[in-house]
Design a protein around this motif. Structure first.
Motif, PDB file in Angstrom:
ATOM      1  N   GLN A   1       0.216   2.553  -8.641  1.00 56.47           N
ATOM      2  CA  GLN A   1      -0.978   3.399  -8.696  1.00 56.47           C
ATOM      3  C   GLN A   1      -1.859   3.003  -9.876  1.00 56.47           C
ATOM      4  OE1 GLN A   1       0.491   7.402  -8.828  1.00 56.47           O
ATOM      5  NE2 GLN A   1       1.214   7.383  -6.701  1.00 56.47           N
ATOM      6  N   LYS A   2      -1.219   2.664 -10.997  1.00 55.05           N
ATOM      7  CA  LYS A   2      -1.983   2.235 -12.172  1.00 55.05           C
ATOM      8  C   LYS A   2      -2.743   0.947 -11.888  1.00 55.05           C
ATOM      9  CE  LYS A   2      -1.424   0.999 -17.047  1.00 55.05           C
ATOM     10  NZ  LYS A   2      -0.444   0.789 -18.158  1.00 55.05           N
ATOM     11  N   MET A   3      -2.088   0.000 -11.193  1.00 57.55           N
ATOM     12  CA  MET A   3      -2.765  -1.257 -10.855  1.00 57.55           C
ATOM     13  C   MET A   3      -3.936  -1.018  -9.910  1.00 57.55           C
ATOM     14  SD  MET A   3       0.166  -4.210 -10.526  1.00 57.55           S
ATOM     15  CE  MET A   3       1.426  -3.226  -9.717  1.00 57.55           C
ATOM     16  N   GLN A   4      -3.812  -0.045  -9.006  1.00 58.03           N
ATOM     17  CA  GLN A   4      -4.913   0.272  -8.095  1.00 58.03           C
ATOM     18  C   GLN A   4      -6.125   0.792  -8.846  1.00 58.03           C
ATOM     19  OE1 GLN A   4      -3.120   3.006  -5.297  1.00 58.03           O
ATOM     20  NE2 GLN A   4      -2.519   1.374  -3.897  1.00 58.03           N
ATOM     21  N   ARG A   5      -5.894   1.441  -9.985  1.00 58.57           N
ATOM     22  CA  ARG A   5      -7.009   2.003 -10.770  1.00 58.57           C
ATOM     23  C   ARG A   5      -7.579   1.014 -11.784  1.00 58.57           C
ATOM     24  NH1 ARG A   5      -3.407   6.573 -10.830  1.00 58.57           N
ATOM     25  NH2 ARG A   5      -2.709   5.976 -12.920  1.00 58.57           N
ATOM     26  N   GLU A   6      -6.996  -0.161 -11.899  1.00 58.93           N
ATOM     27  CA  GLU A   6      -7.430  -1.127 -12.907  1.00 58.93           C
ATOM     28  C   GLU A   6      -8.578  -2.015 -12.446  1.00 58.93           C
ATOM     29  OE1 GLU A   6      -3.954  -3.269 -13.974  1.00 58.93           O
ATOM     30  OE2 GLU A   6      -3.181  -1.699 -15.324  1.00 58.93           O
ATOM     31  N   GLY A   7      -9.092  -1.753 -11.261  1.00 53.28           N
ATOM     32  CA  GLY A   7     -10.232  -2.517 -10.772  1.00 53.28           C
ATOM     33  C   GLY A   7      -9.842  -3.903 -10.292  1.00 53.28           C
ATOM     34  N   GLU A   8     -10.659  -4.893 -10.641  1.00 50.34           N
ATOM     35  CA  GLU A   8     -10.464  -6.254 -10.140  1.00 50.34           C
ATOM     36  C   GLU A   8      -9.146  -6.858 -10.613  1.00 50.34           C
ATOM     37  OE1 GLU A   8     -11.286  -9.667  -7.970  1.00 50.34           O
ATOM     38  OE2 GLU A   8     -12.202  -7.676  -7.942  1.00 50.34           O
ATOM     39  N   SER A   9      -8.786  -6.650 -11.870  1.00 51.27           N
ATOM     40  CA  SER A   9      -7.531  -7.217 -12.383  1.00 51.27           C
ATOM     41  C   SER A   9      -6.325  -6.623 -11.661  1.00 51.27           C
ATOM     42  CB  SER A   9      -7.421  -6.968 -13.892  1.00 51.27           C
ATOM     43  OG  SER A   9      -7.400  -5.575 -14.175  1.00 51.27           O
ATOM     44  N   GLY A  10      -6.354  -5.316 -11.415  1.00 49.78           N
ATOM     45  CA  GLY A  10      -5.262  -4.683 -10.690  1.00 49.78           C
ATOM     46  C   GLY A  10      -5.182  -5.166  -9.258  1.00 49.78           C
ATOM     47  N   ARG A  11      -6.347  -5.381  -8.632  1.00 49.39           N
ATOM     48  CA  ARG A  11      -6.364  -5.873  -7.252  1.00 49.39           C
ATOM     49  C   ARG A  11      -5.775  -7.274  -7.165  1.00 49.39           C
ATOM     50  NH1 ARG A  11      -9.291  -8.994  -3.951  1.00 49.39           N
ATOM     51  NH2 ARG A  11     -10.643  -9.647  -5.665  1.00 49.39           N
ATOM     52  N   MET A  12      -6.047  -8.122  -8.156  1.00 52.33           N
ATOM     53  CA  MET A  12      -5.494  -9.469  -8.162  1.00 52.33           C
ATOM     54  C   MET A  12      -3.976  -9.440  -8.310  1.00 52.33           C
ATOM     55  SD  MET A  12      -8.363 -11.486 -10.446  1.00 52.33           S
ATOM     56  CE  MET A  12      -7.472 -13.029 -10.363  1.00 52.33           C
TER      57      MET A  12
ATOM     58  N   GLN B   1       0.826  -1.210   0.000  1.00 53.16           N
ATOM     59  CA  GLN B   1       0.000   0.000   0.000  1.00 53.16           C
ATOM     60  C   GLN B   1       0.858   1.257   0.000  1.00 53.16           C
ATOM     61  OE1 GLN B   1      -3.580   0.349   2.195  1.00 53.16           O
ATOM     62  NE2 GLN B   1      -3.816  -1.845   2.497  1.00 53.16           N
ATOM     63  N   LEU B   2       1.991   1.209   0.701  1.00 51.00           N
ATOM     64  CA  LEU B   2       2.899   2.354   0.674  1.00 51.00           C
ATOM     65  C   LEU B   2       3.488   2.549  -0.724  1.00 51.00           C
ATOM     66  CD1 LEU B   2       4.803   1.900   4.066  1.00 51.00           C
ATOM     67  CD2 LEU B   2       3.138   3.677   3.493  1.00 51.00           C
ATOM     68  N   LEU B   3       3.815   1.445  -1.388  1.00 50.98           N
ATOM     69  CA  LEU B   3       4.317   1.541  -2.760  1.00 50.98           C
ATOM     70  C   LEU B   3       3.260   2.116  -3.689  1.00 50.98           C
ATOM     71  CD1 LEU B   3       6.273  -1.840  -3.111  1.00 50.98           C
ATOM     72  CD2 LEU B   3       7.222   0.454  -2.812  1.00 50.98           C
ATOM     73  N   GLY B   4       1.985   1.815  -3.389  1.00 51.86           N
ATOM     74  CA  GLY B   4       0.895   2.375  -4.188  1.00 51.86           C
ATOM     75  C   GLY B   4       0.778   3.879  -4.074  1.00 51.86           C
ATOM     76  N   MET B   5       1.397   4.455  -3.041  1.00 47.83           N
ATOM     77  CA  MET B   5       1.364   5.910  -2.872  1.00 47.83           C
ATOM     78  C   MET B   5       2.500   6.614  -3.594  1.00 47.83           C
ATOM     79  SD  MET B   5      -1.273   6.569  -0.879  1.00 47.83           S
ATOM     80  CE  MET B   5      -0.931   8.189  -0.173  1.00 47.83           C
ATOM     81  N   VAL B   6       3.575   5.874  -3.914  1.00 44.45           N
ATOM     82  CA  VAL B   6       4.769   6.535  -4.463  1.00 44.45           C
ATOM     83  C   VAL B   6       5.156   6.049  -5.855  1.00 44.45           C
ATOM     84  CG1 VAL B   6       5.689   7.028  -2.168  1.00 44.45           C
ATOM     85  CG2 VAL B   6       6.279   4.873  -3.260  1.00 44.45           C
ATOM     86  N   LEU B   7       4.798   4.828  -6.233  1.00 44.69           N
ATOM     87  CA  LEU B   7       5.199   4.299  -7.535  1.00 44.69           C
ATOM     88  C   LEU B   7       4.036   4.367  -8.531  1.00 44.69           C
ATOM     89  CD1 LEU B   7       7.293   1.141  -6.539  1.00 44.69           C
ATOM     90  CD2 LEU B   7       8.105   3.435  -7.089  1.00 44.69           C
ATOM     91  N   PRO B   8       4.242   4.984  -9.681  1.00 45.77           N
ATOM     92  CA  PRO B   8       3.161   5.104 -10.689  1.00 45.77           C
ATOM     93  C   PRO B   8       2.636   3.748 -11.159  1.00 45.77           C
ATOM     94  CG  PRO B   8       4.968   6.611 -11.190  1.00 45.77           C
ATOM     95  CD  PRO B   8       5.453   5.721 -10.089  1.00 45.77           C
ATOM     96  N   SER B   9       3.518   2.749 -11.279  1.00 45.84           N
ATOM     97  CA  SER B   9       3.072   1.440 -11.766  1.00 45.84           C
ATOM     98  C   SER B   9       2.080   0.808 -10.790  1.00 45.84           C
ATOM     99  CB  SER B   9       4.278   0.515 -11.952  1.00 45.84           C
ATOM    100  OG  SER B   9       5.001   0.375 -10.737  1.00 45.84           O
TER     101      SER B   9
END
Length: 443
Positions: free
Chosen positions: A100-111, A90-98
């Protein structure tokens, strides 16, 4: 009686009955596994480890593992490595664009993120496993034993410990999918509840025999405990309602809107997660020194191994406040809320739609999150004050802290899911008036 009638209604719902049964069976498997000892470990070695984990930070770690840590069980490392890995991702999701992109991809990004979390969990386990075994070896030798783990013994026992923790993680995911409540949180809850009866009996015996105050003091402690629980429930359920007016729209022959609704903004929108995050970070120093392989730690390690010490609780308090803001920023998105209101022809009276609405919601969240985070931090460090007042160390852990907040939060969430099933099948809820509000907001 209403309680008996509610239980009958719960049992009448096939889906709910199956979910509760599956949850109970998975929890039973977990509790049995907590007493399955690692191969080659003798009872004397377990006694030495149990004495070592009876106080300090090791006691708290043992509580999170449901007693498996002190039993030298295959589940000894518990679920905390997975939680630590989740924090890092989750911390990486705050600083790394890649990320962050996976967080916005919905179910596939969450997997994808879940898969990375599992990989990181395995890496952490491969570090913590040998540290745990070194600690076990040191404690046994200090108690007069002669334990020695060679390279290959250390390797296969580490694999067993890692497999045990991954199995717990799998159980948690299955409870979430097929059972009731959040599986990971529920497993932590079970470990905490398993220690409560013993701690209660120990405190009662202590007050009647050695401690001052006797039975009167014990009753005072119980009253204070219920007061703290009530405060924790208010913290979990507290909200501030923001009015939203929906303007009238006429589409064809139908009229939409023209009503006022409310957005329930949580005083503690982060729930119990800041406690879990901060606790996982506070376990790092004890991991770095090999789970106490050094019998006489000094300086930094001594300060952060004493859960009742000043520096430990100060840093713990600050981290909880910081994580409360961090997790609130992740879960509550004022910009998205403002866009949704504008898209549905809604607005906050006196506030312009769009950017101004987002700024207004953000300012409200900042104002209500600050006292909520302070109260959360105060409740978290209350066991240290309880211990100073002479309460038994095991029982003091339930006067606030991680154990109480997790217990209250998970129980409310689980009851909320049960009530949703009852309402869905047109049965009365669990409460006569109102509805249960869990950590995620009003039901």
């Amino acid at each position: 009686m209403r309680f008996v009638e509610t239980v009958k209604n719960i049992w009448k719902i096939d889906d709910l009955r199956k979910r509760i049964t599956i949850t109970v069976l998975f929890v039973l498997v977990y509790r049995i596994g907590c007493y399955v000892v690692l191969p080659g470990i003798s009872p004397s070695e377990i006694d030495a480890l149990r004495n070592f984990t009876s106080t300090g930070l090791m006691q708290l770690l043992d509580m999170f593992s449901g007693g498996a840590f002190s039993q030298a069980s295959i589940f000894a490392l518990g679920i905390m490595p997975y939680i630590t890995a989740s924090i890092v991702i989750q911390l990486l999701g705050m600083v790394l664009p890649s990320f962050q992109k996976m967080q916005r991809e919905g179910e596939s990004g969450r997997m994808k993120l879940n898969q990375y979390t599992r990989y990181l969990t395995v890496l952490i386990l491969l570090i913590q496993g040998p540290a745990y075994l070194v600690n076990l070896q040191v404690q046994v030798n200090a108690a007069g034993g002669a334990a020695h783990f060679g390279f290959w013994t250390m390797l296969y026992l580490t694999i067993i410990l890692a497999a045990g923790s991954m199995f717990i993680m799998w159980l948690g995911e299955k409870i979430t999918d097929k059972g009731i409540g959040n599986g990971i949180s529920f497993i932590i809850l079970v470990g905490i509840i398993a220690r409560f009866p013993g701690a209660l009996v120990q405190e009662f015996t202590s007050r009647l025999t050695t401690a001052q105050g006797g039975l009167v003091m014990f009753l005072v402690e119980i009253v204070i405990l219920f007061a703290v629980i009530a405060g924790a429930i208010l913290l979990v359920q507290g909200t501030r309602r923001v009015p939203v007016q929906y303007a009238k729209r006429i589409v064809g022959n139908k009229q939409y809107g023209g009503v006022r609704q409310y957005i329930p903004l949580k005083v503690n929108a982060a729930g119990v997660m800041p406690i879990i995050f901060a606790q996982a970070i506070m376990f790092i120093p004890i991991t770095l020194m090999g789970f106490g392989a050094n019998q006489n730690p000094s300086g930094f390690f001594r300060a952060f191994s004493d859960i009742h010490g000043f520096w430990y609780n100060l840093v713990y308090f600050i981290m909880i406040v910081a994580f409360t803001y961090f997790y609130t920023a992740i879960t509550v998105r004022p910009t998205q809320m403002a866009e949704d209101m504008k898209r549905n022809n809604g607005f906050i009276p006196g506030i312009k739609p769009g950017k101004k609405t987002a700024e207004y919601l953000d300012s409200i969240m900042s104002r209500i999150t600050f006292p909520g985070s302070l109260f959360l931090g105060c409740v978290a460090i209350m066991p240290a004050f309880a211990n100073v007042c002479g309460i038994n160390q095991n029982f003091a852990q339930f006067f606030g802290g991680t154990s109480l907040l997790i217990l209250v939060g998970v129980v409310l969430d689980t009851l909320q899911q049960v009530e949703s099933h009852l309402k869905m099948h047109h049965y009365d809820g669990l409460m006569k008036s109102g509805k249960i509000k869990g950590r995620s907001g009003a039901y």
